[in-house]
Design an enzyme around this catalytic site. Structure first.
Site, mmCIF file in Angstrom:
data_model
loop_
_atom_site.group_PDB
_atom_site.id
_atom_site.type_symbol
_atom_site.label_atom_id
_atom_site.label_comp_id
_atom_site.label_asym_id
_atom_site.label_seq_id
_atom_site.Cartn_x
_atom_site.Cartn_y
_atom_site.Cartn_z
ATOM 1 N N LYS A 77 -25.638 12.175 7.660
ATOM 2 C CA LYS A 77 -25.276 11.179 8.674
ATOM 3 C C LYS A 77 -26.319 11.244 9.775
ATOM 4 O O LYS A 77 -26.555 12.296 10.370
ATOM 5 C CB LYS A 77 -23.898 11.490 9.236
ATOM 6 N N LYS A 123 -25.235 7.773 5.520
ATOM 7 C CA LYS A 123 -24.804 6.844 6.559
ATOM 8 C C LYS A 123 -25.841 6.793 7.664
ATOM 9 O O LYS A 123 -26.265 7.845 8.106
ATOM 10 C CB LYS A 123 -23.468 7.348 7.110
HETATM 11 C C1 PBG Z 1 -17.346 9.450 13.906
HETATM 12 C C2 PBG Z 1 -17.748 8.231 13.162
HETATM 13 C C3 PBG Z 1 -18.642 7.243 13.574
HETATM 14 C C4 PBG Z 1 -18.681 6.294 12.542
HETATM 15 C C5 PBG Z 1 -17.806 6.725 11.552
HETATM 16 N N1 PBG Z 1 -17.269 7.932 11.943
HETATM 17 C C6 PBG Z 1 -19.363 7.065 14.849
HETATM 18 C C7 PBG Z 1 -20.357 8.026 15.313
HETATM 19 O O1 PBG Z 1 -20.784 8.959 14.642
HETATM 20 O O2 PBG Z 1 -20.735 7.838 16.472
HETATM 21 C C8 PBG Z 1 -19.514 5.051 12.531
HETATM 22 C C9 PBG Z 1 -19.085 3.990 11.557
HETATM 23 C C10 PBG Z 1 -19.707 2.654 11.749
HETATM 24 O O3 PBG Z 1 -20.636 2.443 12.563
HETATM 25 O O4 PBG Z 1 -19.257 1.742 11.056
HETATM 26 N N2 PBG Z 1 -15.961 9.661 13.828
#
Ligand code: PBG
Length: 328
Positions: free
Chosen positions: A200, A253
Site C-alpha cells: 500500500k 493499492k
Molecule cells: C485506511 C484506508 C484508506 C483507504 C482504504 N483503507 C485510506 C488511507 O490509507 O489513507 C483508501 C481507499 C480509497 O482511496 O479508495 N483505513
C-alpha cells in the site's frame, strides 16, 4: 515468416474469433464493493467527491447489500465511521456498540451468503486520524507500533466474533498480519482468511476516500508507514513478509499507477492478488464522464479488464455495483 503470411488481424476479424482467443475476462465474481457505514439512523449521504457512493447508516445498509447480492456482487468491504472518536479508536473493539460490529450483525441476517470483509485499521476511529495509537519520540508524535499491534488484536477478535468472513488489515503496520493471524487462531477463528494490504503506497489517490471515511490525519501524513511510490523491489519484500506472517491474499493499492507492481507480485509469488481501484481513480473517471469527455462504461470495463491482465485475481472497486448493472 512474417507479413503477408502472418496477419494478426485475422483473428480480430470476427467478434466470435475475438472472444474465442480472449486471454482475460472480467466477471462479477472478481469484484468487491466497498461500503461506508455511518453512525445514526436513516442516513444516506452521497459523498461529493465520489458520486454514486454513499455513507449508509446500519438500517439502510441491509437494503443496499441485498441489492448488490441480487445482482451478483457477492462480497463487500466494510469501512466504518463511528459516532465517537478517541485517541485509541476504541469503537473498533466494541462488540456491542461498534459501528462495524453493528453492521456485521445486520448484514449477517439480511444477506446470509454475502462475504463480509472488514477493513481493519484505526484512521477512521481515532480523533487524530492516524492508523494506530500515538507515542512521542524525540519530541515528535509518531505511531506506537507495538501498542498499535495490541489494539489491532482486539479489533480483529471483535470483528471475527461479530461475523466477519475475512479481515483486511490496511494500516501497513509492521507485524500486523502475524498478530491478527495469531489472535484469530487462538480464538477458534483459524478458518477466517486475511487479505493484507501488503503493498500500500502513500498515495494522493486516496483523497476522496478520506472525505468519505472522515479519516484525514489531523497532522502529518502516512509516509512513515505506507510505501514510497518510487519503490518496487520493496513491495516484494512487504509481500514476502506478509505471506510469512500468514496472509492468504495480498493487495496492491492503488491499482492503476501500480500495475507493474501487481504483475511483479503475481509472477513472484503466484498467490491470490488483489488490486484496489481506489477512490481517486473512481473520482477521475466520474468527473470526466460527467463532462461527457469519456464513455464511462467502456472506460471502466477497460480499466478493470486491464487490472486482470496485469495479474489481479480480485478487484476492489467502487464501480462494482454499476458493472453489475451493465452486465445484466
Ligand atoms: C485506511 C484506508 C484508506 C483507504 C482504504 N483503507 C485510506 C488511507 O490509507 O489513507 C483508501 C481507499 C480509497 O482511496 O479508495 N483505513
Amino acid at each position: 515468416m512474417s507479413y503477408p503470411n502472418i496477419k494478426l488481424s485475422r483473428l480480430r476479424s470476427h467478434e466470435t474469433f475475438r472472444t474465442l482467443v480472449r486471454e482475460n475476462t472480467l466477471g462479477l465474481d472478481d469484484l468487491i464493493q466497498p461500503l461506508f457505514v455511518y453512525h445514526g439512523e436513516n442516513i444516506k449521504h452521497e459523498i461529493p467527491s465520489m458520486p454514486g457512493q454513499f455513507q449508509f447508516s446500519v438500517d439502510n445498509l441491509a437494503e443496499q447489500a441485498r441489492l448488490l447480492f441480487n445482482k451478483g456482487i457477492k462480497s463487500v468491504l466494510l469501512f466504518g465511521i463511528p459516532a465517537h472518536k478517541d485517541p485509541q479508536g476504541s469503537d473498533t473493539w466494541d462488540d456491542e456498540k461498534g459501528i462495524i460490529q453493528s453492521a456485521l450483525r445486520v448484514l449477517r441476517q439480511a444477506v446470509p451468503d454475502m462475504a463480509l470483509i472488514t477493513d481493519v485499521c484505526f484512521c477512521e476511529y481515532t480523533d487524530h486520524g492516524h492508523c494506530g495509537i500515538l507515542t512521542k519520540r524525540n519530541g515528535r508524535k509518531v505511531i506506537d507500533q507495538e501498542g498499535t499491534l495490541a489494539k489491532l488484536a482486539l479489533q480483529a477478535a471483535s470483528h471475527a466474533r461479530c461475523g466477519a468472513d475475512m479481515l483486511a488489515p490496511s494500516g501497513m503496520i509492521d507485524g500486523a498480519v502475524g498478530v491478527i493471524r495469531e489472535t484469530l487462531d487462538g480464538l477458534d477463528f483459524s478458518h477466517v482468511p486475511i487479505m493484507s494490504y501488503a503493498a500500500k503506497y502513500a498515495s494522493s489517490f486516496y483523497g476522496p476516500f478520506r472525505d468519505a471515511a472522515e479519516g484525514t490525519p489531523q497532522f502529518g501524513d502516512r509516509r512513515t508507514h505506507q510505501m514510497d511510490p518510487a519503490n518496487s523491489d520493496e513491495a516484494l519484500r512487504e509481500v514476502a513478509l506478509d505471506i510469512e506472517e500468514g496472509a492468504d491474499i495480498v493487495m496492491v493499492k492503488p491499482a492503476l499507477a501500480y500495475m507493474d507492481i501487481i504483475r511483479r507480485i503475481k509472477d513472484s509469488f503466484a498467490l491470490p492478488t488483489a488490486a484496489y481501484n481506489v477512490s481517486g481513480e473512481y473520482a477521475m473517471v466520474k468527473a470526466a464522464a460527467k463532462q461527457g469527455w469519456i464513455d464511462e462504461k467502456s472506460i471502466v470495463l477497460e480499466i478493470l479488464t486491464s487490472l486482470k491482465r496485469a495479474g489481479a485475481d480480485l478487484i476492489i472497486s467502487y464501480h462494482a455495483s454499476e458493472v453489475a448493472d451493465w452486465m445484466q
